[in-house]
Design a protein around this motif. Structure first.
Motif, PDB file in Angstrom:
ATOM      1  N   GLY A 110       0.820  -1.218   0.000  1.00 18.07           N
ATOM      2  CA  GLY A 110       0.000   0.000   0.000  1.00 18.07           C
ATOM      3  C   GLY A 110       0.847   1.257   0.000  1.00 18.07           C
ATOM      4  N   LEU A 111       1.935   1.224   0.778  1.00 13.98           N
ATOM      5  CA  LEU A 111       2.847   2.377   0.832  1.00 13.98           C
ATOM      6  C   LEU A 111       3.539   2.583  -0.506  1.00 13.98           C
ATOM      7  CD1 LEU A 111       4.552   1.888   4.316  1.00 13.98           C
ATOM      8  CD2 LEU A 111       3.035   3.750   3.658  1.00 13.98           C
ATOM      9  N   ILE A 112       4.037   1.485  -1.078  1.00 14.39           N
ATOM     10  CA  ILE A 112       4.716   1.582  -2.377  1.00 14.39           C
ATOM     11  C   ILE A 112       3.774   2.235  -3.388  1.00 14.39           C
ATOM     12  CG2 ILE A 112       5.605   0.215  -4.337  1.00 14.39           C
ATOM     13  CD1 ILE A 112       6.777  -1.743  -2.245  1.00 14.39           C
ATOM     14  N   ASN A 113       2.535   1.773  -3.404  1.00 16.97           N
ATOM     15  CA  ASN A 113       1.549   2.328  -4.340  1.00 16.97           C
ATOM     16  C   ASN A 113       1.278   3.806  -4.058  1.00 16.97           C
ATOM     17  OD1 ASN A 113      -0.444   2.091  -6.486  1.00 16.97           O
ATOM     18  ND2 ASN A 113      -1.929   2.407  -4.850  1.00 16.97           N
ATOM     19  N   ALA A 114       1.118   4.155  -2.782  1.00 16.14           N
ATOM     20  CA  ALA A 114       0.795   5.548  -2.426  1.00 16.14           C
ATOM     21  C   ALA A 114       1.927   6.504  -2.808  1.00 16.14           C
ATOM     22  CB  ALA A 114       0.500   5.646  -0.934  1.00 16.14           C
ATOM     23  N   TYR A 115       3.161   6.116  -2.516  1.00 16.60           N
ATOM     24  CA  TYR A 115       4.292   6.995  -2.859  1.00 16.60           C
ATOM     25  C   TYR A 115       4.492   7.062  -4.374  1.00 16.60           C
ATOM     26  CZ  TYR A 115       5.579   7.777   1.986  1.00 16.60           C
ATOM     27  OH  TYR A 115       5.567   8.192   3.294  1.00 16.60           O
ATOM     28  N   LYS A 116       4.259   5.940  -5.030  1.00 15.80           N
ATOM     29  CA  LYS A 116       4.390   5.891  -6.493  1.00 15.80           C
ATOM     30  C   LYS A 116       3.340   6.805  -7.130  1.00 15.80           C
ATOM     31  CE  LYS A 116       3.585   2.682 -10.217  1.00 15.80           C
ATOM     32  NZ  LYS A 116       3.259   1.326 -10.589  1.00 15.80           N
ATOM     33  N   MET A 117       2.093   6.680  -6.668  1.00 14.19           N
ATOM     34  CA  MET A 117       0.997   7.501  -7.211  1.00 14.19           C
ATOM     35  C   MET A 117       1.234   8.985  -6.964  1.00 14.19           C
ATOM     36  SD  MET A 117      -1.045   5.681  -8.860  1.00 14.19           S
ATOM     37  CE  MET A 117      -2.381   6.845  -9.128  1.00 14.19           C
ATOM     38  N   SER A 118       1.664   9.322  -5.736  1.00 11.75           N
ATOM     39  CA  SER A 118       1.907  10.734  -5.391  1.00 11.75           C
ATOM     40  C   SER A 118       2.958  11.335  -6.317  1.00 11.75           C
ATOM     41  CB  SER A 118       2.400  10.849  -3.940  1.00 11.75           C
ATOM     42  OG  SER A 118       1.525  10.178  -3.076  1.00 11.75           O
ATOM     43  N   ALA A 119       4.053  10.590  -6.525  1.00 10.15           N
ATOM     44  CA  ALA A 119       5.134  11.078  -7.400  1.00 10.15           C
ATOM     45  C   ALA A 119       4.650  11.166  -8.848  1.00 10.15           C
ATOM     46  CB  ALA A 119       6.349  10.157  -7.301  1.00 10.15           C
ATOM     47  N   ALA A 120       3.877  10.160  -9.282  1.00 11.10           N
ATOM     48  CA  ALA A 120       3.381  10.146 -10.669  1.00 11.10           C
ATOM     49  C   ALA A 120       2.471  11.342 -10.931  1.00 11.10           C
ATOM     50  CB  ALA A 120       2.628   8.845 -10.940  1.00 11.10           C
ATOM     51  N   ILE A 121       1.585  11.629  -9.964  1.00 13.96           N
ATOM     52  CA  ILE A 121       0.623  12.742 -10.138  1.00 13.96           C
ATOM     53  C   ILE A 121       1.357  14.071 -10.230  1.00 13.96           C
ATOM     54  CG2 ILE A 121      -1.283  14.019  -9.048  1.00 13.96           C
ATOM     55  CD1 ILE A 121      -2.105  11.252  -7.765  1.00 13.96           C
ATOM     56  N   VAL A 122       2.305  14.297  -9.320  1.00 18.08           N
ATOM     57  CA  VAL A 122       2.988  15.603  -9.325  1.00 18.08           C
ATOM     58  C   VAL A 122       3.841  15.771 -10.590  1.00 18.08           C
ATOM     59  CG1 VAL A 122       5.135  15.096  -8.024  1.00 18.08           C
ATOM     60  CG2 VAL A 122       4.060  17.327  -7.827  1.00 18.08           C
ATOM     61  N   LEU A 123       4.426  14.667 -11.075  1.00 16.15           N
ATOM     62  CA  LEU A 123       5.257  14.782 -12.285  1.00 16.15           C
ATOM     63  C   LEU A 123       4.419  14.949 -13.554  1.00 16.15           C
ATOM     64  CD1 LEU A 123       8.133  12.269 -11.465  1.00 16.15           C
ATOM     65  CD2 LEU A 123       8.304  14.759 -11.596  1.00 16.15           C
ATOM     66  N   GLN A 124       3.138  14.573 -13.452  1.00 17.55           N
ATOM     67  CA  GLN A 124       2.245  14.800 -14.604  1.00 17.55           C
ATOM     68  C   GLN A 124       1.895  16.284 -14.740  1.00 17.55           C
ATOM     69  OE1 GLN A 124      -1.030  12.144 -13.948  1.00 17.55           O
ATOM     70  NE2 GLN A 124      -0.038  10.453 -15.015  1.00 17.55           N
ATOM     71  N   LEU A 125       2.025  17.011 -13.627  1.00 18.37           N
ATOM     72  CA  LEU A 125       1.655  18.428 -13.639  1.00 18.37           C
ATOM     73  C   LEU A 125       2.726  19.319 -14.252  1.00 18.37           C
ATOM     74  CD1 LEU A 125       0.135  18.746 -10.046  1.00 18.37           C
ATOM     75  CD2 LEU A 125      -1.116  18.497 -12.182  1.00 18.37           C
ATOM     76  N   VAL A 126       3.959  18.813 -14.300  1.00 19.27           N
ATOM     77  CA  VAL A 126       5.034  19.637 -14.887  1.00 19.27           C
ATOM     78  C   VAL A 126       5.475  19.046 -16.215  1.00 19.27           C
ATOM     79  CG1 VAL A 126       6.172  20.916 -13.036  1.00 19.27           C
ATOM     80  CG2 VAL A 126       6.545  18.472 -13.213  1.00 19.27           C
ATOM     81  N   PRO A 127       5.516  19.879 -17.243  1.00 21.60           N
ATOM     82  CA  PRO A 127       5.964  19.359 -18.534  1.00 21.60           C
ATOM     83  C   PRO A 127       7.454  19.034 -18.468  1.00 21.60           C
ATOM     84  CG  PRO A 127       5.595  21.739 -18.642  1.00 21.60           C
ATOM     85  CD  PRO A 127       5.183  21.308 -17.270  1.00 21.60           C
ATOM     86  N   SER A 128       7.849  17.901 -19.057  1.00 20.90           N
ATOM     87  CA  SER A 128       9.288  17.628 -19.103  1.00 20.90           C
ATOM     88  C   SER A 128       9.856  18.325 -20.333  1.00 20.90           C
ATOM     89  CB  SER A 128       9.561  16.130 -19.128  1.00 20.90           C
ATOM     90  OG  SER A 128       9.016  15.562 -20.282  1.00 20.90           O
ATOM     91  N   VAL A 129      11.063  18.847 -20.158  1.00 22.37           N
ATOM     92  CA  VAL A 129      11.702  19.628 -21.221  1.00 22.37           C
ATOM     93  C   VAL A 129      12.938  18.885 -21.709  1.00 22.37           C
ATOM     94  CG1 VAL A 129      11.880  22.117 -21.654  1.00 22.37           C
ATOM     95  CG2 VAL A 129      11.675  21.311 -19.309  1.00 22.37           C
ATOM     96  N   GLN A 130      13.101  18.900 -23.023  1.00 18.73           N
ATOM     97  CA  GLN A 130      14.295  18.279 -23.590  1.00 18.73           C
ATOM     98  C   GLN A 130      15.404  19.315 -23.652  1.00 18.73           C
ATOM     99  OE1 GLN A 130      13.800  16.012 -27.277  1.00 18.73           O
ATOM    100  NE2 GLN A 130      15.778  16.756 -27.952  1.00 18.73           N
ATOM    101  N   LYS A 131      16.574  18.970 -23.145  1.00 19.45           N
ATOM    102  CA  LYS A 131      17.700  19.900 -23.189  1.00 19.45           C
ATOM    103  C   LYS A 131      18.899  19.221 -23.826  1.00 19.45           C
ATOM    104  CE  LYS A 131      16.597  23.118 -19.638  1.00 19.45           C
ATOM    105  NZ  LYS A 131      17.169  23.977 -18.616  1.00 19.45           N
ATOM    106  N   ASN A 132      19.769  20.038 -24.383  1.00 26.62           N
ATOM    107  CA  ASN A 132      20.982  19.494 -24.980  1.00 26.62           C
ATOM    108  C   ASN A 132      22.022  19.206 -23.907  1.00 26.62           C
ATOM    109  OD1 ASN A 132      20.251  19.719 -27.758  1.00 26.62           O
ATOM    110  ND2 ASN A 132      20.484  21.924 -27.572  1.00 26.62           N
ATOM    111  N   VAL A 133      22.723  18.103 -24.056  1.00 27.77           N
ATOM    112  CA  VAL A 133      23.888  17.864 -23.199  1.00 27.77           C
ATOM    113  C   VAL A 133      24.962  18.801 -23.731  1.00 27.77           C
ATOM    114  CG1 VAL A 133      25.645  16.193 -22.519  1.00 27.77           C
ATOM    115  CG2 VAL A 133      23.255  15.476 -22.748  1.00 27.77           C
TER     116      VAL A 133
END
Length: 200
Positions: A110-133
């Motif tokens: 249950g904990l694994i799922n809760a922490y996974k879901m929390s992280a997944a939800i917050v990361l869905q709110l921010v667009p990921s940006v591609q940057k050059n190395v």
């Protein structure tokens, strides 16, 4: 590797499970010091929370990372958070999840799922940006050739990290790995320009 993915904005989200409240925060970070600063900020904001679990991955090669359970059963919090950062292939990213215990034990799955879901939800709110190395170089030159230098810098999609423009100019630029050779050739064509690779 010529590009990497990161986030440029902060975000926060909430997830509830059996009365426990999980508040997730995502931050763009460049160093472990920054991670510590954000962690201190979140702890100050939520001093009564039961746990402040977090994970981060740093560097264009993503080799620097950490997952912290902060008192939760081993591997039940930090790892699932890091797993979400990795599933989006992000680096220079930290996610902190604050837990307020709701009275009902969730058990490790249950904990694994809760922490996974929390992280997944917050990361869905921010667009990921591609940057050059990029590879960093220091340029030193006379003010008279500034336009020539800036033309190459712009055409080759370099980023300017810092600059001091006086009669004698210094500039630190990041050259995208993808066109490093071509860019250096173009810069070396400019008479009177000194180029030095920045040692890590």
């Amino acid at each position: 590797m010529e590009v990497f993915y990161t986030i440029e904005k902060k975000a926060n989200a909430e997830f509830k499970d059996k009365g426990s409240k999980f508040l997730a925060y995502a931050f763009p970070v460049k160093s472990t010091e920054e991670v510590k600063e954000y962690l201190a900020e979140v702890k100050k904001e939520h001093p009564k929370a039961t746990h402040h679990c977090y994970a981060y991955r740093l560097g264009t090669d993503g080799t620097q990372f950490r997952a912290v359970d902060d008192g939760e059963p081993a591997g039940s919090a930090g790892k699932p958070i890091l797993g979400q950062i990795d599933s989006k292939q992000l680096t220079d990213t930290a996610v902190i999840v604050v837990r307020y215990f709701g009275g009902t034990l969730l058990g490790v799955p249950g904990l694994i799922n809760a922490y996974k879901m929390s992280a997944a939800i917050v990361l869905q709110l921010v667009p990921s940006v591609q940057k050059n190395v990029e590879t960093a170089y220091d340029l030193t030159f006379d003010y008279t050739i500034l336009n020539e230098v800036m033309t190459v810098v712009k055409q080759q999609n370099c980023t300017v990290a810092s600059q001091e423009l006086q009669l004698f100019c210094t500039m630190r630029i990041g050259i995208p790995k993808a066109n490093e050779e071509l860019c250096l050739l173009r810069l070396k064509d400019i008479y009177g320009l000194e180029i030095a690779k920045v040692k890590k």
